[in-house]
Design a protein around this motif. Structure first.
Motif, PDB file in Angstrom:
ATOM      1  N   MET A 163     -53.735 -40.263 -24.147  1.00  0.00           N
ATOM      2  CA  MET A 163     -53.894 -40.104 -25.588  1.00  0.00           C
ATOM      3  C   MET A 163     -52.980 -41.097 -26.287  1.00  0.00           C
ATOM      4  SD  MET A 163     -54.287 -35.988 -26.357  1.00  0.00           S
ATOM      5  CE  MET A 163     -52.684 -35.500 -25.717  1.00  0.00           C
ATOM      6  N   PRO A 164     -53.420 -41.658 -27.421  1.00  0.00           N
ATOM      7  CA  PRO A 164     -52.539 -42.551 -28.182  1.00  0.00           C
ATOM      8  C   PRO A 164     -51.272 -41.826 -28.625  1.00  0.00           C
ATOM      9  CG  PRO A 164     -54.805 -42.707 -28.956  1.00  0.00           C
ATOM     10  CD  PRO A 164     -54.743 -41.528 -28.035  1.00  0.00           C
ATOM     11  N   LEU A 165     -50.290 -42.612 -29.051  1.00  0.00           N
ATOM     12  CA  LEU A 165     -49.056 -42.018 -29.538  1.00  0.00           C
ATOM     13  C   LEU A 165     -49.316 -41.209 -30.799  1.00  0.00           C
ATOM     14  CD1 LEU A 165     -46.524 -44.975 -29.092  1.00  0.00           C
ATOM     15  CD2 LEU A 165     -46.719 -42.902 -27.690  1.00  0.00           C
ATOM     16  N   TRP A 166     -48.633 -40.073 -30.894  1.00  0.00           N
ATOM     17  CA  TRP A 166     -48.721 -39.234 -32.073  1.00  0.00           C
ATOM     18  C   TRP A 166     -47.779 -39.776 -33.150  1.00  0.00           C
ATOM     19  CZ3 TRP A 166     -52.286 -35.511 -32.495  1.00  0.00           C
ATOM     20  CH2 TRP A 166     -52.852 -34.999 -31.312  1.00  0.00           C
ATOM     21  N   PRO A 167     -47.904 -39.244 -34.379  1.00  0.00           N
ATOM     22  CA  PRO A 167     -46.895 -39.566 -35.392  1.00  0.00           C
ATOM     23  C   PRO A 167     -45.492 -39.240 -34.872  1.00  0.00           C
ATOM     24  CG  PRO A 167     -48.732 -38.399 -36.377  1.00  0.00           C
ATOM     25  CD  PRO A 167     -48.971 -38.369 -34.894  1.00  0.00           C
ATOM     26  N   GLU A 168     -44.492 -39.864 -35.470  1.00  0.00           N
ATOM     27  CA  GLU A 168     -43.123 -39.754 -34.945  1.00  0.00           C
ATOM     28  C   GLU A 168     -42.684 -38.309 -34.788  1.00  0.00           C
ATOM     29  OE1 GLU A 168     -38.591 -41.218 -36.020  1.00  0.00           O
ATOM     30  OE2 GLU A 168     -40.306 -42.065 -37.078  1.00  0.00           O
ATOM     31  N   SER A 187     -48.220 -27.719 -31.061  1.00  0.00           N
ATOM     32  CA  SER A 187     -48.977 -26.777 -30.235  1.00  0.00           C
ATOM     33  C   SER A 187     -50.411 -27.269 -30.031  1.00  0.00           C
ATOM     34  CB  SER A 187     -48.990 -25.391 -30.888  1.00  0.00           C
ATOM     35  OG  SER A 187     -47.685 -24.853 -30.950  1.00  0.00           O
ATOM     36  N   PHE A 188     -50.996 -27.827 -31.068  1.00  0.00           N
ATOM     37  CA  PHE A 188     -52.335 -28.408 -30.979  1.00  0.00           C
ATOM     38  C   PHE A 188     -52.350 -29.546 -29.967  1.00  0.00           C
ATOM     39  CE2 PHE A 188     -55.382 -31.559 -32.867  1.00  0.00           C
ATOM     40  CZ  PHE A 188     -56.544 -30.841 -32.659  1.00  0.00           C
ATOM     41  N   ASP A 189     -51.345 -30.383 -29.998  1.00  0.00           N
ATOM     42  CA  ASP A 189     -51.208 -31.472 -29.043  1.00  0.00           C
ATOM     43  C   ASP A 189     -51.222 -30.935 -27.615  1.00  0.00           C
ATOM     44  OD1 ASP A 189     -50.424 -33.790 -27.602  1.00  0.00           O
ATOM     45  OD2 ASP A 189     -48.309 -33.414 -28.019  1.00  0.00           O
ATOM     46  N   PHE A 190     -50.458 -29.869 -27.369  1.00  0.00           N
ATOM     47  CA  PHE A 190     -50.388 -29.327 -26.012  1.00  0.00           C
ATOM     48  C   PHE A 190     -51.726 -28.718 -25.606  1.00  0.00           C
ATOM     49  CE2 PHE A 190     -49.012 -26.571 -22.538  1.00  0.00           C
ATOM     50  CZ  PHE A 190     -48.232 -27.469 -21.827  1.00  0.00           C
ATOM     51  N   THR A 238     -62.189 -23.159 -29.414  1.00  0.00           N
ATOM     52  CA  THR A 238     -60.951 -22.572 -29.931  1.00  0.00           C
ATOM     53  C   THR A 238     -60.060 -23.660 -30.520  1.00  0.00           C
ATOM     54  OG1 THR A 238     -61.099 -20.845 -28.226  1.00  0.00           O
ATOM     55  CG2 THR A 238     -59.006 -21.054 -29.384  1.00  0.00           C
ATOM     56  N   ILE A 239     -59.941 -24.772 -29.814  1.00  0.00           N
ATOM     57  CA  ILE A 239     -59.179 -25.917 -30.319  1.00  0.00           C
ATOM     58  C   ILE A 239     -59.799 -26.456 -31.606  1.00  0.00           C
ATOM     59  CG2 ILE A 239     -58.679 -28.357 -29.818  1.00  0.00           C
ATOM     60  CD1 ILE A 239     -58.246 -27.487 -26.875  1.00  0.00           C
ATOM     61  N   ALA A 240     -61.125 -26.508 -31.653  1.00  0.00           N
ATOM     62  CA  ALA A 240     -61.817 -27.096 -32.801  1.00  0.00           C
ATOM     63  C   ALA A 240     -61.525 -26.349 -34.098  1.00  0.00           C
ATOM     64  CB  ALA A 240     -63.323 -27.123 -32.542  1.00  0.00           C
ATOM     65  N   ARG A 241     -61.176 -25.074 -34.002  1.00  0.00           N
ATOM     66  CA  ARG A 241     -60.897 -24.325 -35.225  1.00  0.00           C
ATOM     67  C   ARG A 241     -59.613 -24.806 -35.907  1.00  0.00           C
ATOM     68  NH1 ARG A 241     -63.339 -19.941 -32.415  1.00  0.00           N
ATOM     69  NH2 ARG A 241     -61.395 -19.044 -31.680  1.00  0.00           N
ATOM     70  N   PHE A 242     -58.741 -25.465 -35.163  1.00  0.00           N
ATOM     71  CA  PHE A 242     -57.524 -25.998 -35.786  1.00  0.00           C
ATOM     72  C   PHE A 242     -57.690 -27.438 -36.266  1.00  0.00           C
ATOM     73  CE2 PHE A 242     -53.256 -27.891 -35.850  1.00  0.00           C
ATOM     74  CZ  PHE A 242     -52.602 -26.972 -36.669  1.00  0.00           C
ATOM     75  N   LEU A 243     -58.718 -28.127 -35.793  1.00  0.00           N
ATOM     76  CA  LEU A 243     -58.866 -29.552 -36.103  1.00  0.00           C
ATOM     77  C   LEU A 243     -58.860 -29.852 -37.600  1.00  0.00           C
ATOM     78  CD1 LEU A 243     -59.314 -32.465 -35.166  1.00  0.00           C
ATOM     79  CD2 LEU A 243     -61.770 -31.960 -35.055  1.00  0.00           C
ATOM     80  N   PRO A 244     -59.592 -29.125 -38.445  1.00  0.00           N
ATOM     81  CA  PRO A 244     -59.553 -29.448 -39.886  1.00  0.00           C
ATOM     82  C   PRO A 244     -58.153 -29.323 -40.481  1.00  0.00           C
ATOM     83  CG  PRO A 244     -61.413 -28.018 -39.385  1.00  0.00           C
ATOM     84  CD  PRO A 244     -60.555 -28.045 -38.156  1.00  0.00           C
TER      85      PRO A 244
END
Length: 216
Positions: A82-87, A95-98, A46-52
């Motif tokens: 996880m590494p830091l995300w963009p600012e 939401s993807f991050d969570f 389910t998560i993978a569908r948002f990755l692209p």
């Protein structure tokens, strides 16, 4: 009709109506008691569908790819780090991050053999991943809302969700029906029913999850 098959039917009906409360309940009850690896894989796909979509927004944030492709290997090396995300992440990307955080949390429960906690974590991952797809569609359909989010003008979209937008609602319905299709394709309803003690335990964990507003 088995109890799990009934839960999947309820999930399909709730998905068509975008009824979040019924979706939460039927998803949790459909997943609880299934093998942990099945629940984890549902969350992953389910998560993978948002990755692209995410990678079109942040093409340089490539460390998410191995996490989504092989979360077990990622967890073995990094645990929940996880590494830091963009600012500033866009709303859908946040939401993807969570969802990713929830997936890694689920793997931590497997690692600690706390299997009853896997279901709430996987449900959370699925919900937020689908929310990411729906929010992305909403913001694409209403760019003024996305612009308001970028400039942090909360008053411009206060009280609004993707369900208030036809495109966002349609994507959410489609994504939830894909969850039902995946579970049916993997014969989730063939797994043994919970006994009375198992149902009581499931209901306790569901209430625990509800008390936390479906968070972790």
């Amino acid at each position: 009709m088995t109890a799990r098959k009934e839960r999947l039917r309820e999930l399909a009906e709730a998905s068509s109506a975008c009824d979040r409360a019924r979706i939460d309940a039927s998803l949790f009850r459909a997943l609880y008691g299934l093998p942990a690896d099945m629940q984890l894989e549902l969350a992953r796909v389910t998560i993978a569908r948002f990755l692209p979509i995410f990678l079109t927004h942040y093409p340089d944030v490539t460390w998410v790819v191995p996490l989504v492709e092989d979360p077990e290997a990622y967890y073995r090396e990094h645990e929940q780090g996880m590494p830091l995300w963009p600012e500033m992440l866009l709303c859908a990307d946040a939401s993807f991050d969570f969802a990713l955080c929830a997936l890694l949390r689920a793997w931590s429960y497997v690692d600690k053999n706390e299997l009853p906690r896997v279901t709430p974590a996987c449900c959370t991952a699925v919900i937020w991943a689908i929310g990411a797809r729906a929010t992305n569609a909403w913001h694409a359909d209403e760019p003024e809302v996305r612009a308001a989010f970028v400039r942090r003008d909360r008053g411009a979209f206060a009280g609004l969700t993707e369900d208030d937008n036809a495109a966002g609602r349609a994507v959410k319905q489609r994504e939830w029906l894909l969850v039902v299709d995946w579970l049916e394709a993997h014969a989730a309803d063939d797994y043994p029913e919970l006994d009375e003690a198992g149902r009581a335990e499931r209901d306790r964990w569901f209430e625990w999850w509800m008390d936390r507003e479906c968070l972790l």
